[in-house]
Motif scaffolding. Structure first.
Motif, PDB file in Angstrom:
ATOM      1  N   THR A  60      40.460  12.885 100.245  1.00  0.00           N
ATOM      2  CA  THR A  60      40.590  11.551  99.663  1.00  0.00           C
ATOM      3  C   THR A  60      41.254  10.575 100.626  1.00  0.00           C
ATOM      4  O   THR A  60      41.923  10.975 101.579  1.00  0.00           O
ATOM      5  CB  THR A  60      41.441  11.611  98.383  1.00  0.00           C
ATOM      6  N   LYS A  61      41.084   9.299 100.340  1.00  0.00           N
ATOM      7  CA  LYS A  61      41.776   8.272 101.124  1.00  0.00           C
ATOM      8  C   LYS A  61      43.281   8.459 101.019  1.00  0.00           C
ATOM      9  O   LYS A  61      44.002   8.369 102.017  1.00  0.00           O
ATOM     10  CB  LYS A  61      41.369   6.888 100.635  1.00  0.00           C
ATOM     11  N   PRO A  93      33.824  14.397  93.191  1.00  0.00           N
ATOM     12  CA  PRO A  93      34.996  13.758  93.790  1.00  0.00           C
ATOM     13  C   PRO A  93      34.624  12.509  94.579  1.00  0.00           C
ATOM     14  O   PRO A  93      33.564  12.435  95.196  1.00  0.00           O
ATOM     15  CB  PRO A  93      35.556  14.848  94.712  1.00  0.00           C
ATOM     16  N   SER A  95      36.389   9.165  97.136  1.00  0.00           N
ATOM     17  CA  SER A  95      37.491   8.884  98.045  1.00  0.00           C
ATOM     18  C   SER A  95      38.642   8.161  97.352  1.00  0.00           C
ATOM     19  O   SER A  95      39.781   8.211  97.818  1.00  0.00           O
ATOM     20  CB  SER A  95      37.000   8.065  99.246  1.00  0.00           C
ATOM     21  N   ASN A  96      38.361   7.494  96.229  1.00  0.00           N
ATOM     22  CA  ASN A  96      39.419   6.763  95.529  1.00  0.00           C
ATOM     23  C   ASN A  96      40.124   7.610  94.469  1.00  0.00           C
ATOM     24  O   ASN A  96      40.956   7.104  93.727  1.00  0.00           O
ATOM     25  CB  ASN A  96      38.877   5.476  94.904  1.00  0.00           C
ATOM     26  N   TRP A  97      39.805   8.895  94.387  1.00  0.00           N
ATOM     27  CA  TRP A  97      40.578   9.774  93.508  1.00  0.00           C
ATOM     28  C   TRP A  97      41.998   9.868  94.055  1.00  0.00           C
ATOM     29  O   TRP A  97      42.211   9.923  95.281  1.00  0.00           O
ATOM     30  CB  TRP A  97      39.954  11.160  93.458  1.00  0.00           C
ATOM     31  N   THR A  98      42.959   9.915  93.151  1.00  0.00           N
ATOM     32  CA  THR A  98      44.366  10.029  93.522  1.00  0.00           C
ATOM     33  C   THR A  98      45.046  11.041  92.618  1.00  0.00           C
ATOM     34  O   THR A  98      44.480  11.476  91.607  1.00  0.00           O
ATOM     35  CB  THR A  98      45.092   8.677  93.372  1.00  0.00           C
ATOM     36  N   SER A 174      42.639  16.670  98.548  1.00  0.00           N
ATOM     37  CA  SER A 174      41.194  16.882  98.603  1.00  0.00           C
ATOM     38  C   SER A 174      40.697  17.483  97.300  1.00  0.00           C
ATOM     39  O   SER A 174      41.475  17.968  96.474  1.00  0.00           O
ATOM     40  CB  SER A 174      40.832  17.819  99.763  1.00  0.00           C
TER      41      SER A 174
END
Length: 200
Positions: A60-61, A93, A95-98, A174
């Motif tokens: 992720t980012k 999933p 990239s903006n998942w946190t 991740s």
């Protein structure tokens, strides 16, 4: 499998590329095109000691920012630990998942009676990198015992810095969604490994 040392020159070159914003984010990690260097992660899972299933992940980012800050920014605090989490959602999933939205968007499995028996997310304990450019826990993979009255459907796995099941603080490093749903039975033992690699 990567098997090279990370030289001081390469570390310096990566820092320079970061400062100049010369990198790309891909589904598997971060890439430095001018250096032919990438950062990627891989999950390994097996049930009851069977064959390992191998699945690339999305870093992720939020995870990339934490890795870069921890390594390159002076006095940036290192996370106390990392933990693996299972989920049952159908969303791939992103990239903006946190860590803050993971439990909700992925439908994290938090039950100890319809999930796995451990009270917390199981810890990821990698060995340190020595003559290679990756860290993993494959010599002592993390295991959980499944608890269910019928069957448990699991769609993926993630790595976070918070041990609390359903916790929303920390960092989501991740996650990966498996190509097919895993249907697990009561008392099945799921072994989980993760490798975080610098590829050159």
């Amino acid at each position: 499998m990567p098997n090279q040392k990370i030289s001081a020159n390469l570390k310096s070159a990566i820092a320079d590329e970061l400062n100049k914003d010369r990198f790309d984010v891909s589904e598997s990690g971060i890439i430095f095109p001018t250096l032919s260097v990438g950062i990627e992660g891989t999950y390994f899972t097996r049930v009851n000691g069977g064959e390992w299933d191998v699945q690339k992940n999305l870093i992720t980012k939020e995870g990339l920012i934490d890795v870069l800050n921890t390594y390159f920014v002076q006095n940036h605090p290192k996370k106390a630990g990392f933990y693996l989490a299972l989920f049952s959602g159908n969303t791939a999933p992103a990239s903006n998942w946190t860590a803050a939205n993971f439990t909700a968007v992925a439908n994290e499995i938090v039950s100890q009676t319809e999930g796995y028996t451990a009270a917390t997310r199981p810890q990821f304990n990698p060995l340190p990198a020595t003559d290679n450019t990756y860290v993993d826990n494959m010599t002592a993979a993390t295991s959980v015992t499944i608890a269910t009255s019928s069957q448990l459907n699991v769609t993926g796995i993630a790595l976070l810095s918070n041990s609390q099941r359903g916790g929303t603080t920390g960092v989501l490093v991740s996650a990966t969604k498996w190509p097919t749903v895993r249907t697990l039975q009561n008392n099945d033992v799921l072994d989980m490994g993760y490798r975080f690699a610098l590829t050159v």
